[in-house]
Design a protein around this motif. Structure first.
Motif, PDB file in Angstrom:
ATOM      1  N   GLY A  31       0.810  -1.208   0.000  1.00 54.25           N
ATOM      2  CA  GLY A  31       0.000   0.000   0.000  1.00 54.25           C
ATOM      3  C   GLY A  31       0.842   1.256   0.000  1.00 54.25           C
ATOM      4  O   GLY A  31       2.064   1.225  -0.161  1.00 54.25           O
ATOM      5  N   ALA A  32       0.176   2.384   0.203  1.00 54.91           N
ATOM      6  CA  ALA A  32       0.836   3.681   0.118  1.00 54.91           C
ATOM      7  C   ALA A  32       1.401   4.118   1.462  1.00 54.91           C
ATOM      8  O   ALA A  32       0.975   3.641   2.518  1.00 54.91           O
ATOM      9  CB  ALA A  32      -0.166   4.724  -0.379  1.00 54.91           C
ATOM     10  N   ILE A  33       2.364   5.022   1.398  1.00 58.59           N
ATOM     11  CA  ILE A  33       2.876   5.667   2.614  1.00 58.59           C
ATOM     12  C   ILE A  33       1.812   6.655   3.086  1.00 58.59           C
ATOM     13  O   ILE A  33       1.426   7.566   2.341  1.00 58.59           O
ATOM     14  CB  ILE A  33       4.194   6.405   2.324  1.00 58.59           C
ATOM     15  N   PRO A  34       1.301   6.517   4.287  1.00 58.02           N
ATOM     16  CA  PRO A  34       0.228   7.415   4.734  1.00 58.02           C
ATOM     17  C   PRO A  34       0.719   8.864   4.821  1.00 58.02           C
ATOM     18  O   PRO A  34       1.747   9.139   5.445  1.00 58.02           O
ATOM     19  CB  PRO A  34      -0.134   6.888   6.134  1.00 58.02           C
ATOM     20  N   PRO A  35      -0.014   9.800   4.229  1.00 54.97           N
ATOM     21  CA  PRO A  35       0.396  11.212   4.347  1.00 54.97           C
ATOM     22  C   PRO A  35       0.356  11.700   5.787  1.00 54.97           C
ATOM     23  O   PRO A  35       1.021  12.684   6.130  1.00 54.97           O
ATOM     24  CB  PRO A  35      -0.607  11.958   3.470  1.00 54.97           C
ATOM     25  N   GLU A  36      -0.394  10.989   6.670  1.00 50.59           N
ATOM     26  CA  GLU A  36      -0.474  11.379   8.073  1.00 50.59           C
ATOM     27  C   GLU A  36       0.884  11.339   8.779  1.00 50.59           C
ATOM     28  O   GLU A  36       1.067  11.982   9.825  1.00 50.59           O
ATOM     29  CB  GLU A  36      -1.468  10.493   8.818  1.00 50.59           C
ATOM     30  N   LEU A  37       1.841  10.583   8.219  1.00 49.19           N
ATOM     31  CA  LEU A  37       3.169  10.566   8.833  1.00 49.19           C
ATOM     32  C   LEU A  37       3.810  11.942   8.809  1.00 49.19           C
ATOM     33  O   LEU A  37       4.737  12.219   9.585  1.00 49.19           O
ATOM     34  CB  LEU A  37       4.072   9.549   8.129  1.00 49.19           C
ATOM     35  N   GLY A  38       3.338  12.802   7.947  1.00 47.61           N
ATOM     36  CA  GLY A  38       3.851  14.165   7.898  1.00 47.61           C
ATOM     37  C   GLY A  38       3.482  14.994   9.111  1.00 47.61           C
ATOM     38  O   GLY A  38       3.967  16.125   9.265  1.00 47.61           O
ATOM     39  N   ASN A  39       2.629  14.434  10.002  1.00 48.14           N
ATOM     40  CA  ASN A  39       2.258  15.142  11.227  1.00 48.14           C
ATOM     41  C   ASN A  39       3.286  14.969  12.340  1.00 48.14           C
ATOM     42  O   ASN A  39       3.180  15.623  13.390  1.00 48.14           O
ATOM     43  CB  ASN A  39       0.905  14.632  11.745  1.00 48.14           C
ATOM     44  N   LEU A  40       4.259  14.081  12.160  1.00 44.32           N
ATOM     45  CA  LEU A  40       5.176  13.716  13.235  1.00 44.32           C
ATOM     46  C   LEU A  40       6.294  14.752  13.339  1.00 44.32           C
ATOM     47  O   LEU A  40       7.421  14.549  12.880  1.00 44.32           O
ATOM     48  CB  LEU A  40       5.738  12.315  12.981  1.00 44.32           C
ATOM     49  N   ALA A  41       5.983  15.846  14.001  1.00 42.00           N
ATOM     50  CA  ALA A  41       6.880  17.009  14.003  1.00 42.00           C
ATOM     51  C   ALA A  41       8.225  16.721  14.644  1.00 42.00           C
ATOM     52  O   ALA A  41       9.223  17.380  14.334  1.00 42.00           O
ATOM     53  CB  ALA A  41       6.206  18.179  14.710  1.00 42.00           C
ATOM     54  N   LEU A  56       5.577  14.638   3.727  1.00 42.38           N
ATOM     55  CA  LEU A  56       6.827  14.320   4.418  1.00 42.38           C
ATOM     56  C   LEU A  56       7.751  15.526   4.476  1.00 42.38           C
ATOM     57  O   LEU A  56       8.659  15.575   5.309  1.00 42.38           O
ATOM     58  CB  LEU A  56       7.529  13.141   3.743  1.00 42.38           C
ATOM     59  N   GLY A  57       7.539  16.486   3.621  1.00 43.63           N
ATOM     60  CA  GLY A  57       8.332  17.710   3.656  1.00 43.63           C
ATOM     61  C   GLY A  57       8.047  18.570   4.870  1.00 43.63           C
ATOM     62  O   GLY A  57       8.751  19.563   5.104  1.00 43.63           O
ATOM     63  N   ASN A  58       7.035  18.194   5.677  1.00 46.88           N
ATOM     64  CA  ASN A  58       6.729  18.928   6.907  1.00 46.88           C
ATOM     65  C   ASN A  58       7.570  18.464   8.094  1.00 46.88           C
ATOM     66  O   ASN A  58       7.494  19.063   9.173  1.00 46.88           O
ATOM     67  CB  ASN A  58       5.250  18.765   7.270  1.00 46.88           C
ATOM     68  N   LEU A  59       8.343  17.394   7.921  1.00 48.95           N
ATOM     69  CA  LEU A  59       9.075  16.787   9.043  1.00 48.95           C
ATOM     70  C   LEU A  59      10.356  17.577   9.307  1.00 48.95           C
ATOM     71  O   LEU A  59      11.458  17.167   8.935  1.00 48.95           O
ATOM     72  CB  LEU A  59       9.376  15.317   8.731  1.00 48.95           C
ATOM     73  N   ALA A  60      10.207  18.699   9.994  1.00 42.69           N
ATOM     74  CA  ALA A  60      11.314  19.636  10.158  1.00 42.69           C
ATOM     75  C   ALA A  60      12.486  19.056  10.930  1.00 42.69           C
ATOM     76  O   ALA A  60      13.613  19.528  10.791  1.00 42.69           O
ATOM     77  CB  ALA A  60      10.815  20.902  10.850  1.00 42.69           C
TER      78      ALA A  60
END
Length: 846
Positions: free
Chosen positions: A217-227, A247-251
């Motif tokens: 399956g796909a990589i869940p976009p929700e992983l981008g919430n993991l700051a 994933l670009g949100n993972l600072a």
């Protein structure tokens, strides 16, 4: 200024020794009288432990001390008790075999369960879900089967490590309820299904590894919430679809591994926002389109692998801004390189760093052993390997036997950032297939070779110890690069002695590869006394590559009570190494004496001895050797907070005759008796750096070292370290590796501002990494050290990264003009006053 690498390494080893002293100081504590009555052990907890013992063949455990006895539970190996209830169970790498009994779920006060590295089989009991206070569940590196029980969502977990088992089924969505979870590692199993979107709820998560499973399956976009996420490993699955731009949100992300999947679409330009990213691995997918030029914004990037895709267009010319150590882009037929020499020169430079045209010199370990010594001692070598790099380390451990036979090579892998502590190097080499006998005295050298494109940023540390009545005692030493070896220049071993308290050994080794052939070494022994007699020349010794030779009781052979030795190569071309050991005659504790290069002090106007002390328990013995042909007058300046003088500094001048060696049992007291202003009466705690300078000439031939010790085991437990010449301390950053904090060990870390440039203070940042996960555990900022100052951080892991049991630290100087020294020490005992308290230095690495 540039420094000859061979001499620098030798003196760098000297500064490692500095680590020794400060750590010992932390052992001085006032112990409580222990008058409170201890709570009675809980019967249910005891029964649960009995069930574990029986289910996992406790009679065959490596260590089952006091188990099933009538002794209190806190005396059972690996068990920690508070108010009569079991709170921690630490039985890693202890030969547990069989299933985990469900009765462990009755240990309702348990906060820590570590059973990693055993041969456990069967399922993870759902009853572990009863352990509502559990913060760490560590079951990795076993043979567990079945599914992950959803009941773990009842726990207060901060760590969940189930990697390297045989678990099957889906990842429970309930894991998304673990709001405190910081580390989740389910890699190297047989898990199937999709990645639950609920994992995006784990706001505290800093590390997520689901690599090497059968996930689809796909990589869940929700992983981008993991700051807070720093590490995301999803490689080696069957994931499909595009890389989510979220994933670009993972600072905070430092490493992103998506290799070896079936991902499609283009590389999101949003990945260029990951300012902290050090490694980006997208290889062996089905990615298409052009490489986004935004990736050139990743200024921290050290490794980039885009190979094995269907990328097209031209590599952005702006990539020349990146300081990559590793860049792979082959296997993309439609991808081209920009025309022009500048880009090609940039590529050529990277190719050298990643190993195509450059083979880094492998670290050489001068000795590992499992052998008997005097006074019923038996020494074994603990091996620590630290991968500070951003890529996997593929290592070959090449062992050359000196005693016991069994030369050979074994192979292992280290993850990026991983530190692996191997309790017994000889036994471990046998598990890798090296044909070393199971019993007898086994002694040899070890070469750690890098294979393929693996990281060469691997540190090696060995700690060799023996059991003593209170715990363990011994010494530590680092792996040595070829540049740190000796060739045409002689090595000097100073501070040796032979008396009722101490004896000294000397050993040397051929560091060369097989093609470099044998070498012949000559040892000359000098008396440190002015009327001690003529030098004693020993018979030449020829060594094959990897060969080892030791002189036991070196000075006794020459008839000297204190002295020093010169080792020089008289035939052959391969580099060699040499070291000394001062052994306590009563308890067999050893102090490692680093070699000093013949010309390493030429042109140097001063040296920094990182610390000397005088307390109610510890005292520092000073050693000064003048192996030059001229008298030298040295000014010693001792800076310590307890000194009542300007700048808290006391000063004495001392003249040393040619060939003279002086060993002063308590240097602080000697300075007091020599009239050094500001040193008050004994009974205070004096601790600080000692600086040596000369008014005329340079420091050529003046070797300075110290041994700090305290009573124990019928003798003295001590550590030895050398001074570091001016201009050879660290400039901007350094690493201290092989730190531990557990029931048997604690670690300290110390810093010295050498003050050799000006009076500016230095301010440091300490990045503490967890060696088990390779992840950043904590950052300590604003550590200030005055010019000439010494500062120690006691129990560096326990106080500053309490969830970390083993790790390493990067020290970065963020302001100040002076060079600095840094080091660590492992002390025997989980807390001051426990076990022997003996210290072993941990060398800082550049």
């Amino acid at each position: 200024m540039p420094v000859n690498q061979r001499t620098l390494s030798v003196n760098h080893l000297c500064r490692c020794i500095q680590a020794v002293l400060a750590c010992l100081l932390a052992s001085v504590v006032t112990m409580g009288l222990g008058m409170e009555a201890r709570a009675q052990d809980h019967a249910g907890d005891k029964q649960a432990l009995v069930e574990l013992y029986n289910a996992t063949r406790g009679e065959n455990w490596t260590n089952n001390e006091n188990w099933l006895s009538e002794e209190s539970l806190d005396s059972w190996h690996g068990v920690t008790v508070s108010d009569g209830r079991v709170t921690r169970l630490e039985l890693s790498s202890n030969q547990l075999t069989g299933p985990i009994p469900p009765e462990l779920g009755n240990l309702v006060r348990l906060r820590w369960l570590n059973l990693r590295g055993n041969q456990l089989t069967g399922p993870i009991p759902a009853e572990l879900g009863n352990l509502s206070r559990l913060s760490r569940l560590i079951l990795n590196d076993n043979q567990l089967t079945g599914s992950i029980p959803a009941e773990v969502d009842n726990l207060a977990l901060r760590w969940l490590l189930l990697n390297n088992n045989q678990l099957t089924g889906a990842i429970p969505a309930e894991l998304g309820n673990l709001s405190s979870l910081g580390t989740l590692d389910l890699s190297d199993n047989q898990l199937t299904g999709t990645i639950p979107a609920e994992l995006g709820n784990l706001s505290s998560l800093t590390a997520l590894s689901l690599s090497d499973n059968q996930l689809t399956g796909a990589i869940p976009p929700e992983l981008g919430n993991l700051a807070r996420l720093g590490w995301l490993y999803l490689k080696g699955n069957q994931l499909t679809g595009p890389i989510p731009p979220e994933l670009g949100n993972l600072a905070s992300l430092r490493q992103l591994y998506l290799s070896d999947n079936q991902l499609t679409g283009s590389i999101p330009a949003e990945l260029g926002n990951l300012a902290s990213l050090r490694a980006l691995w997208l290889d062996d997918n089905q990615l298409t389109g052009a490489i986004p030029p935004e990736l050139a914004n990743l200024s921290s990037l050290g490794a980039l692998d885009l190979s094995g895709n269907q990328l097209t267009g031209t590599i952005p010319e702006s990539f020349t801004q990146l300081t990559l150590e590793f860049f792979y882009f082959h296997g993309n037929p439609g991808l081209s390189v920009p025309a022009g020499g500048a880009f090609q020169r940039w590529l050529d430079g990277i190719a050298e760093l990643r190993g195509q045209d450059y083979s880094p010199a492998p670290p050489f370990v001068p000795v590992v052993l499992s052998a008997a010594g005097r006074n019923d001692s038996f020494f074994t070598s603990e091996l620590t390997l630290t991968n500070r790099g951003t890529v996997f380390a593929d290592l070959n451990l090449a062992y050359t036997a000196h005693a016991g036979g069994g030369s050979g090579m074994g192979r292992l892998f280290l993850n990026p950032g991983e530190q692996r502590i191997i309790p017994n190097a000889i036994d471990y080499l046998r598990t890798l297939g090296v044909s070393i006998p199971e019993t007898g005295n086994r002694i040899g050298t070890l070469r750690v070779e890098f294979d393929g494109f693996s990281s060469s940023d691997v540190g090696v540390t060995v700690r060799t110890t023996t059991t003593v009545p209170e715990g363990r005692a011994g010494l530590a030493y680092p792996g040595v690069s070829a540049e740190a070896g000796f060739g045409d220049e002689a090595a000097w071993l100073c501070g040796l002695r032979q008396n009722a308290r101490d004896r000294s050994n000397l050993a040397f080794q051929n560091m060369g590869m097989a093609a470099e052939g044998a070498i012949t070494l000559r040892t000359t022994v000098f008396s440190g006394d002015s009327d001690g007699g003529a030098p004693h020349v020993l018979e030449d010794v020829t060594l094959a590559p990897g060969g080892f030779h030791q002189y036991s009781g070196l000075l006794k052979t020459a008839g000297f009570t204190q002295g020093y030795a010169k080792v020089e190569r008289v035939e052959g071309a391969a580099p060699f190494y040499a070291y000394g050991v001062i052994n306590d005659q009563a308890n067999s504790d050893g102090s490692f004496v680093f070699p000093v290069a013949d010309g390493s002090l030429a042109g140097k106007m001063g040296q920094t001895l990182p610390v000397i002390v005088e307390t109610g328990v510890f005292a520092s013995e000073l050693m000064v050797t003048n192996f030059s042909d001229a008298a030298k007058t040295v000014r010693f300046r001792f800076r310590a907070e307890a000194i009542q003088a300007p700048d808290n500094t006391a000063t004495v001048d001392w003249t040393f005759q040619p060939g003279e060696q002086v060993i002063v049992p308590d240097i602080v007291d000697r300075m007091r008796k020599m009239g050094a202003a500001g040193i008050g009466p004994s009974g205070q705690t004096f601790a600080g750096a000692l600086f040596a300078t000369v008014a005329e000439g340079d420091m050529s031939g003046i070797a300075i070292g110290a041994r700090t010790s305290s009573p124990g085991g019928g003798g003295q437990y001590g550590v030895f370290y050398n001074a570091v010449p001016y201009e050879e301390a660290f400039g901007d950053s350094a690493w201290v590796e092989a730190l531990q904090q557990n029931e048997e060990n604690r670690s300290n870390l110390a810093l010295v501002n050498t003050g050799e440039v000006d009076g500016s203070p230095a301010v440091f940042q300490l990045d503490i990494y967890d060696g088990a996960t390779g992840m950043l555990a904590n950052t300590v900022t604003g550590v200030r050290v005055a010019a000439g100052g010494w500062h120690q951080l006691n129990n560096i892991l326990g106080n500053y990264a309490p969830e970390t049991t083993q790790g390493y630290v990067r020290i970065t100087k963020i302001s100040g003009n002076n060079p600095f020294l840094a080091y660590g020490v492992i002390n025997d005992g989980g807390a001051p006053g426990q076990r022997s308290g003996d210290g072993a230095y941990l060398p800082a690495q550049p």
